[in-house]
Every structure is written in C-alpha cells, then in structure tokens.
Scaffold this motif. Structure first.
Motif, PDB file in Angstrom:
ATOM      1  N   VAL A  73       1.989  -3.160   3.251  1.00 32.34           N
ATOM      2  CA  VAL A  73       2.868  -2.231   3.957  1.00 32.34           C
ATOM      3  C   VAL A  73       2.067  -1.325   4.901  1.00 32.34           C
ATOM      4  CG1 VAL A  73       4.150  -0.123   3.496  1.00 32.34           C
ATOM      5  CG2 VAL A  73       4.753  -2.208   2.293  1.00 32.34           C
TER       6      VAL A  73
ATOM      7  N   ARG B 145      -0.093 -14.848   8.671  1.00 34.29           N
ATOM      8  CA  ARG B 145       0.713 -15.090   7.471  1.00 34.29           C
ATOM      9  C   ARG B 145       0.571 -16.531   6.976  1.00 34.29           C
ATOM     10  NH1 ARG B 145       5.547 -14.258   4.906  1.00 34.29           N
ATOM     11  NH2 ARG B 145       6.782 -15.784   6.002  1.00 34.29           N
ATOM     12  N   HIS B 146       0.194 -17.422   7.877  1.00 34.53           N
ATOM     13  CA  HIS B 146       0.018 -18.840   7.514  1.00 34.53           C
ATOM     14  C   HIS B 146      -1.447 -19.227   7.407  1.00 34.53           C
ATOM     15  CE1 HIS B 146       4.205 -20.424   7.788  1.00 34.53           C
ATOM     16  NE2 HIS B 146       4.358 -19.275   8.417  1.00 34.53           N
TER      17      HIS B 146
ATOM     18  N   ALA C 217       1.129  -4.797  -2.583  1.00 39.07           N
ATOM     19  CA  ALA C 217       2.293  -4.515  -1.714  1.00 39.07           C
ATOM     20  C   ALA C 217       1.999  -3.306  -0.820  1.00 39.07           C
ATOM     21  CB  ALA C 217       3.545  -4.259  -2.554  1.00 39.07           C
ATOM     22  N   GLN C 218       1.392  -2.280  -1.382  1.00 41.37           N
ATOM     23  CA  GLN C 218       1.047  -1.110  -0.577  1.00 41.37           C
ATOM     24  C   GLN C 218       0.058  -1.481   0.525  1.00 41.37           C
ATOM     25  OE1 GLN C 218      -0.280   1.318  -3.849  1.00 41.37           O
ATOM     26  NE2 GLN C 218       1.479   2.699  -3.700  1.00 41.37           N
TER      27      GLN C 218
ATOM     28  N   VAL D 111       1.851  -3.631  -7.152  1.00 37.14           N
ATOM     29  CA  VAL D 111       2.117  -2.466  -6.298  1.00 37.14           C
ATOM     30  C   VAL D 111       0.942  -2.246  -5.346  1.00 37.14           C
ATOM     31  CG1 VAL D 111       2.372   0.047  -6.313  1.00 37.14           C
ATOM     32  CG2 VAL D 111       3.723  -1.367  -7.872  1.00 37.14           C
TER      33      VAL D 111
ATOM     34  N   ARG E  74       4.813   3.261 -10.135  1.00 33.87           N
ATOM     35  CA  ARG E  74       4.407   1.862  -9.998  1.00 33.87           C
ATOM     36  C   ARG E  74       5.386   0.946 -10.736  1.00 33.87           C
ATOM     37  NH1 ARG E  74      -1.357   3.249 -11.899  1.00 33.87           N
ATOM     38  NH2 ARG E  74      -2.083   4.543 -10.188  1.00 33.87           N
TER      39      ARG E  74
ATOM     40  N   SER F 173       7.495  -1.779  -8.755  1.00 36.15           N
ATOM     41  CA  SER F 173       7.265  -3.196  -9.034  1.00 36.15           C
ATOM     42  C   SER F 173       8.572  -3.922  -9.327  1.00 36.15           C
ATOM     43  CB  SER F 173       6.286  -3.361 -10.195  1.00 36.15           C
ATOM     44  OG  SER F 173       6.913  -3.013 -11.411  1.00 36.15           O
TER      45      SER F 173
ATOM     46  N   SER G 277       5.296 -13.930 -11.364  1.00 34.51           N
ATOM     47  CA  SER G 277       6.619 -14.101 -11.982  1.00 34.51           C
ATOM     48  C   SER G 277       6.733 -15.482 -12.637  1.00 34.51           C
ATOM     49  CB  SER G 277       7.727 -13.887 -10.939  1.00 34.51           C
ATOM     50  OG  SER G 277       7.721 -14.946 -10.011  1.00 34.51           O
TER      51      SER G 277
ATOM     52  N   GLN H 128       1.750  -5.173 -13.126  1.00 32.59           N
ATOM     53  CA  GLN H 128       2.637  -4.537 -12.141  1.00 32.59           C
ATOM     54  C   GLN H 128       1.840  -3.597 -11.236  1.00 32.59           C
ATOM     55  OE1 GLN H 128       5.619  -2.732 -14.612  1.00 32.59           O
ATOM     56  NE2 GLN H 128       6.795  -4.632 -14.829  1.00 32.59           N
ATOM     57  N   HIS H 129       0.852  -2.948 -11.795  1.00 36.60           N
ATOM     58  CA  HIS H 129       0.056  -2.043 -10.970  1.00 36.60           C
ATOM     59  C   HIS H 129      -0.686  -2.816  -9.875  1.00 36.60           C
ATOM     60  CE1 HIS H 129       0.067   1.283 -14.271  1.00 36.60           C
ATOM     61  NE2 HIS H 129       1.272   0.888 -13.905  1.00 36.60           N
TER      62      HIS H 129
ATOM     63  N   ARG I  53       5.958 -20.301   3.332  1.00 34.73           N
ATOM     64  CA  ARG I  53       4.644 -19.900   3.789  1.00 34.73           C
ATOM     65  C   ARG I  53       3.823 -21.154   4.018  1.00 34.73           C
ATOM     66  NH1 ARG I  53       4.104 -16.244   0.510  1.00 34.73           N
ATOM     67  NH2 ARG I  53       3.467 -17.658  -1.093  1.00 34.73           N
TER      68      ARG I  53
ATOM     69  N   ALA J 242       1.208 -12.098   3.295  1.00 33.84           N
ATOM     70  CA  ALA J 242       1.256 -13.384   2.579  1.00 33.84           C
ATOM     71  C   ALA J 242       0.702 -13.240   1.166  1.00 33.84           C
ATOM     72  CB  ALA J 242       0.470 -14.438   3.361  1.00 33.84           C
TER      73      ALA J 242
ATOM     74  N   ILE K 284       3.321 -11.793  -5.983  1.00 37.22           N
ATOM     75  CA  ILE K 284       4.615 -11.571  -6.638  1.00 37.22           C
ATOM     76  C   ILE K 284       5.129 -12.885  -7.228  1.00 37.22           C
ATOM     77  CG2 ILE K 284       7.047 -10.991  -6.231  1.00 37.22           C
ATOM     78  CD1 ILE K 284       5.938  -9.060  -3.993  1.00 37.22           C
ATOM     79  N   ASP K 285       5.061 -13.953  -6.413  1.00 38.23           N
ATOM     80  CA  ASP K 285       5.575 -15.247  -6.876  1.00 38.23           C
ATOM     81  C   ASP K 285       4.766 -15.753  -8.073  1.00 38.23           C
ATOM     82  OD1 ASP K 285       7.446 -15.155  -4.909  1.00 38.23           O
ATOM     83  OD2 ASP K 285       6.439 -16.553  -3.555  1.00 38.23           O
TER      84      ASP K 285
ATOM     85  N   LEU L  16       9.874  -5.490  -6.317  1.00 30.72           N
ATOM     86  CA  LEU L  16       9.045  -6.527  -5.696  1.00 30.72           C
ATOM     87  C   LEU L  16       9.402  -7.884  -6.299  1.00 30.72           C
ATOM     88  CD1 LEU L  16       5.628  -4.629  -5.779  1.00 30.72           C
ATOM     89  CD2 LEU L  16       7.156  -4.894  -3.829  1.00 30.72           C
TER      90      LEU L  16
ATOM     91  N   GLU M  63       3.171 -11.547  -1.132  1.00 30.80           N
ATOM     92  CA  GLU M  63       4.251 -12.450  -1.565  1.00 30.80           C
ATOM     93  C   GLU M  63       3.743 -13.468  -2.592  1.00 30.80           C
ATOM     94  OE1 GLU M  63       5.634 -14.042   2.133  1.00 30.80           O
ATOM     95  OE2 GLU M  63       6.410 -12.096   2.809  1.00 30.80           O
ATOM     96  N   MET M  64       2.542 -13.999  -2.330  1.00 30.42           N
ATOM     97  CA  MET M  64       1.978 -14.982  -3.268  1.00 30.42           C
ATOM     98  C   MET M  64       1.773 -14.365  -4.645  1.00 30.42           C
ATOM     99  SD  MET M  64      -1.059 -16.758  -1.097  1.00 30.42           S
ATOM    100  CE  MET M  64      -1.178 -18.358  -1.849  1.00 30.42           C
TER     101      MET M  64
END
Lengths: 386, 330
Positions: free
Chosen positions: B233, B61-62, B229-230, B226, A372, A376, B206, B222-223, A386, B196, B202-203, A379, B199-200
């Motif tokens: 995907v 996505r929108h 994201a999984q 992931v 993980r 990460s 950060s 982070q978990h 969007r 979407a 992650i953004d 990512l 991505e949101m």
C-alpha cells in the motif's frame, strides 16, 4: 482494500490556506506551548473560536449546527491543527467521534440537544470503553445497566478515560443483557450517554507517565440514565461502537504526534550542510510524512465517496503510530543533550513529553496487535490473476 | 474507467496469455507497449508518464523480464534529442561515468539489456551541455552479466570516437531528469511486484494448513500478512503520487521520497512474505522468489535509496523548519 490516489481541489486548498492564516494570527508561534497531536491542551476558548469559524462538526448536517462539509475538508483542518500543536483537547473527542456517532444513531431529540453545542466547541466528551479487566477484549466488559423505571441503572468502572474529570459527557459501552441470555458476548451491549456531573459518577485522575492528570478512573455507582440518553438501539452497542472506532482510527492524529519534535529539531540545526546521519533521518521522516499524508487523504476521500474504509484505516493507524515512535527514536539517537526539566528550549520540552508518552501511541484507540488482527480479516484471498 | 486502467488491463491480458518460459518482449513490442510515453511524432506510441507507469506497474506485478522500462526511457531521450525510435529495444547508461576525452567517448557502466538492444544510449556532458550519444552494441565492449534476478545487466565499456556515434543535443538538465525518471521506473515496477507478493502471501497462507488449520488463522502469521499488505500500500501510494507529480513538471523531491518509501517497503515486505511462506518461498519451484529477487535487484539501480534519502534530507534541512509542512502537504 483500495487506496485511490487523490489530490486536494481548489476549495480544499483555499480552506487549508485559511486555517494556516488563522493559526498564524490566533496562535503565533511562541505565544503558546504547543501540544503533541491530540494530547494537546484543553482550551475551551480556542475550541469556541474554531466553532465560530465553522471548523467543528464540519461533516454534520446543517440543521444541527454542522456544516455539511466533506471528510477531506475536515482532514485539511485537523491536519493543520495537529501539526501546529494547537490546543484541541477540549473538543477533540466530541468532534472526531461523539458528534458523528450521535448524528448516525441518535434520536431527533438527541441530535438537537447535543450536536449544536458540539459544533460550537462548548461540549466535551470522554470515551467510556476500557475497563480494568477489559482493554483489547472489549466485549468482555463488566459495566452493566439494569432496567429502572423509564431508564437504566448503571454500575461499573471505566478506566484510562481521558478527560473524564473535567469533560461534560461520556458515552459508556455497557452490558444491558447478560451473556447467558444474549448468546455471545458481543450481543447485549448498549451505549449510554452519561453526564459526568451526574450523581454516582466519580472520576479520579490517574497520574500519567509524564506526570499529567488527564487520564482518569471513573466509578459508576447506581447512576440513573434516563431512556432519552440511550444512544441508538439497546443491544446494538457493539456494532455502533465498532463504527465509532472507525472514526477514531483513520485520521492524521495517528501519525502527527511527534511531528513538532522533528520540526523543532530542524529549527535548531545550524545553517549549512548537515551530517549524513542527520540528512538520512530527515529524508526518511519527510518521505514517511508525505506518504502517510497521501494515504490519510485517500481514506477521507473514500468516505466522501460512500465507501467505508475501516480496514484501510486500521492498516494506516498501525503503521502511522509505529512511525511516530520510530522518528522519535531517530531524533533521540542524533542529539547530544541530556533531556531534562525545566526545559531549556521548546525542542527539549517537546522531546521529553514525546519520549515519555510515545508508548501510548501504539496502544490508544486499539493496540497495534488488535489492529493487525482487524486488518488481516480484510485481507481475503483475491483469486486474482497473476 | 480511465485510459490508464484500460491500458493496464490490456497489458495484463497480454502477459497472462504469455506461456511460462516464453519471452514476453515479442508481444509487448508488437503491441507498442514499450514505447508508451514516447511521442508519436518520434515514432513512439504516445501517451504520458501515467500511461507508462500503468504498463510498468503491471509488468512489475507479473515479474516480467523484458527491457520495457529501458525502452521507454531511451525512447523519451531520443525524442527529447529530436531523433526517432526504431522498432527494437533500447538500453540506457543509467548514470554519469562516461567522459569525452579528445573526441572519444570513454568509460564503463553497468547497463541493463545492452547486448540485445538496437541502440545503447548515453547522456554525456559536452562542454557543459548535455548531449545524447547513441551507439550500436557492436561499437562497444559488452560483457554479459546478470542481476540477482537473472536479468541482463551488462558490463559495457565505451572507447569510441564520438564522430562514429549518432549524437544530438538534449535540453538542459537531461542528466538529472534521466536519474529521476530511471529511479521512477524502478519505484513503479517495485510497487507492482510488492502488490503481487502481498496477494501471493494472502493466497498461500489461506491454503497452507498446519496444526489442522490454515496458517492465516494464526495471529503471528496475520502480522506478516499485514506487514506485506502495508508495504504494498505504501509503495503504491508513493509510486503513483510521484508519477503524477513528475507528469505535472519537476517531481525530484517526490521521486526521492517514493524511492525511500519503496526501499523500506521492499525490506519489510519481502521479509514478511518469505517468513509467511516458510521453506516453500525459498525454492525456485515457487513464484515468490521471482518477485523478491527482482525487488532486491532493483534496490541497487539508479542510485540506491541511501543517496536519494540523503539528498531529500539535505533539501529538507536547507529549506528550514517552516518549509517542511507545506512541502509534505503540497
């Protein structure tokens, strides 16, 4: 991160059919005790047969006995072998990662020496990474090699090393420059190829949770490793080892370990409509196998197209290994028998082994926690609209 | 670049240009995007299911609130019955529940975007054969209801003589095909929405700082990254593979499998995304809830995952142990 949907082409389909036919003829169901994925038995004669069919070292160059086939073709073969429970133990590590890493970093002489017997299925390898005090924090390892004439003198201890008591070679990650001199702990590491029968190497089986004895403790005491057994560049061991891990993580061995438990459970069902809870489990299992198959195929295709999907491989390994455990828990919750030995059926035998070994699925080849963290880091914010 | 990529990019641009609060339907309709996969001979925009899916994926996505999926489904039903589409949106009765008794179509159903549709379409069984019945909203009893994401999901009551409706025979299996295709629209929309929220998340993680650093640098966070994201995907792979299979003919097995995967992904992905967003994510001021509310609503449409999972499991059981592996790898 990118997963492109892809399908098998005609040549790949033909190969799949060929492997299926080979397994039906060579290893008819009932004629052998199937294994659980890559934990399957070692059978040098079977590995040699695969070698003769051209199904080992498939992606390696032809001049070294390889077959210059694609990662997708290799995936087709390994999926079929694992799903059948075929005895892949003898060649598994050599074919999956030692061969490719030697092909990438080895000298011309090393490639001529090691790759042809790997492709013939007659040379077996162990992975010399983990140590008693260095598991997930691999770069903290203490095994060290010092210069000695035209080679290196190796001292240390590797542990949880599958097959070291019986295999031929081990690629050892060790420290060749002390941390104080090298800067950070990831530099100053090197990969040495150690013959497991060499003087100073003592491999002792560590009884595994299921009572098997493939796991080993390997003492390395003044083992002399000549320069011609240094893999790649002295000091570049961390980078090389990381690329080796990428070979180790993206494959079907990370979601097929308990497949045969499901298949044998299915075989034991009575004819006719199944109860809701059974249908629920089988439906969820089939859906997950299906999507993991397609994700793995996508990773293999990406490698063939020149990308290096290591983040993708970490993501899939992390979820694939959890699924291997989840589907087993689901089966356990459905059955009425009290699993015991000697097993009264193939299902029971596989269930007992799977239950006992399942905790290792999310540990071996990088714990899920480490995966993980690796994933990460890939990512990153997209900045996309969007 | 494929035709689908170009189409997705065009829709993406269009939706990006739509000011917040404005109805995106007007522009989507003007561009003909709601009739993709409806043959041109029936008044549609042409293209196949993969094209339709690329439009729906961007819409998901929108978090686009517009009857695109319904209009596509309805358009294909009309075309399948040899009829033509009008220029307005369509609504589709998603499942069985209506019956023809003494020449009258009766029963009730929850129908998406029924009140504003040009036509409300139903696949009804007439003496064992599927027939398309097309009603105007004013011929029906319609009570406005909203799903959890504020999208119209109207209570619609049918009590109308079949002779007052436009009717035309449909190919055999049309009712099952509608279930499959309707489910597939939700799967594709959800795959877009899950991408979407990945991505949101992650953004956001950060940018958001706590304890003096971005929260994305904490392992526990982070978990969640992931996990979401999984989810994205898996859902994308399942949706796209199912779309390809249905385009090639059949595909009920794959749609059922995709529904199961997307449902798991929705549960895991929305939970992880919200947890990573903290209190910010549960306010209407922030966009995450637009997606998660839609995802939660879609789970219950075109029969929920449990039914698809059971059907899939029953298929697996009746096909037997030796058929499972070839089926997974088909």
């Amino acid at each position: 991160m990118h997963f492109e949907v892809t399908e098998l082409g005609a040549v790949e389909r033909a190969l799949q059919a060929e492997v299926r036919q080979f397994l039906t003829e060579e290893l008819p169901r009932g004629s052998f005790v199937p294994g659980l994925g890559m934990n399957a038995a070692k059978d040098p004669a079977f590995s040699a047969k695969l070698g003769r069919r051209g199904w080992l070292g498939m992606t390696l160059p032809e001049e070294y006995g390889g077959h210059r086939r694609s990662m997708v073709e290799r995936l087709v073969v390994t999926e079929e072998l694992l799903r059948w429970g075929a005895p892949v133990g003898h060649h598994w590590v050599a074919d999956r990662q030692s061969g490719p890493i030697i092909a990438r970093y080895g000298t011309e002489e090393q490639k001529r020496r090691f790759l042809p017997p790997i492709c013939r299925g007659i040379l077996s390898f162990s992975i010399g990474m983990s140590e008693p005090d260095s598991g997930s924090d691999l770069a903290s390892l203490a095994t060290r090699a010092v210069r000695d004439g035209n080679g290196w003198l190796l001292n240390g201890r590797k542990v949880w090393t599958t097959g070291a008591a019986v295999n031929d070679w081990m690629i050892v990650l060790c420290r060749t420059t002390p941390v104080e001199e090298g800067g950070d702990k990831r530099s100053g590491l090197s990969q040495l190829m150690v013959e497991l029968s060499a003087d100073g190497v003592v491999a002792t089986p560590i009884p595994f949770i299921d009572g098997t004895a493939d796991f080993c403790d390997v003492m390395l005491e003044d083992v002399y490793v000549p320069d011609e057994q240094v893999l790649g560049t002295i000091g570049a061991g961390w980078t090389q080892n990381t690329s080796e891990l990428a070979f180790e993580r993206g494959g079907p061995d990370r979601w097929l370990s308990t497949y045969l438990v499901v298949e044998e459970y299915l075989r034991g069902l009575e004819r006719g409509p199944v109860p809701h809870e059974v249908a629920d489990l089988l439906g969820a299992a089939a859906a997950n196998y299906w999507v993991l198959h397609h994700l793995t195929l996508s990773i293999a295709r990406a490698v063939d197209e020149g990308r290096s999907p290591s983040i993708e491989a970490s993501l899939v390994k992390e979820m694939g290994t959890r699924f291997e455990q989840d589907v087993l828990s689901g089966i356990q919750a459905l059955i009425d028998l009290e699993p015991g030995l000697p097993a009264r059926s193939m299902f029971e035998r596989l269930l007992v082994t799977a239950t006992l070994t399942a905790p290792s699925f999310t540990i071996r080849g990088g714990t899920n926690e480490i995966l993980r963290s690796v994933a990460s880091k890939g990512l990153a914010p997209s900045g996309g609209s969007r | 670049m494929t035709g689908q990529d170009l189409l997705a990019e065009t829709v993406e641009r269009l939706l990006n240009a739509t000011p917040p609060g404005e109805d995106p339907w007007v522009d989507l309709a003007a561009g003909g995007f709601a009739w993709v996969s409806v043959p041109e001979s029936a008044g549609g925009s042409g293209g196949d299911l993969r094209d339709a899916a690329s439009v729906l994926r961007v819409a998901g996505r929108h978090a686009t609130s517009a009857p695109i999926a319904e209009t596509m489904l309805g358009g294909r039903l009309l075309a399948g019955a040899g009829l033509k589409v009008s220029g307005g949106s369509l609504a589709v009765v998603p499942g069985p529940g209506l019956a023809v008794v003494d020449g009258r179509l009766t029963g009730s159903a929850v129908v998406a975007w029924a009140a504003e549709a040009d036509q409300v379409l139903a696949v009804v069984d007439l003496d064992g054969s599927p027939v398309l019945a097309a009603a105007r909203p004013e011929q029906l009893g319609i009570e406005r209801r909203l799903n959890m994401a504020d999208e119209p999901r109207d209570d619609v009551r049918f009590d109308v003589a079949l002779s007052e409706l436009v009717t035309a025979p449909l190919p055999d299996g049309a009712a099952d095909d509608l279930q499959r295709d309707g489910c597939l629209t939700r799967v594709v929309l959800a795959a877009g929405a899950l991408q979407a929220i990945s991505e949101m998340t992650i953004d956001y993680t950060s940018q958001r700082r706590q304890f003096g650093r971005p929260i994305a640098t904490f392992q526990a966070v982070q978990h969640h990254l992931v996990a979401v994201a999984q989810s994205a995907v898996r859902a994308s792979m399942a949706a796209e593979t199912a779309v390809r299979t249905v385009q090639g003919g059949g595909g009920a097995w794959e749609v059922a499998a995709a529904r199961v995967i997307v449902d798991e992904a929705t549960i895991e992905g929305t939970r992880a995304a919200h947890q990573a967003h903290g209190a910010m994510g549960v306010t209407r001021e922030y966009g995450l809830q637009r997606y998660t509310r839609l995802l939660w609503a879609w789970r219950h449409e075109y029969r929920q995952a449990r039914e698809w999972r059971r059907w899939l499991g029953s298929e697996v059981a009746s096909s037997g142990a030796d058929a499972l592996w070839p089926r997974i790898t088909r």
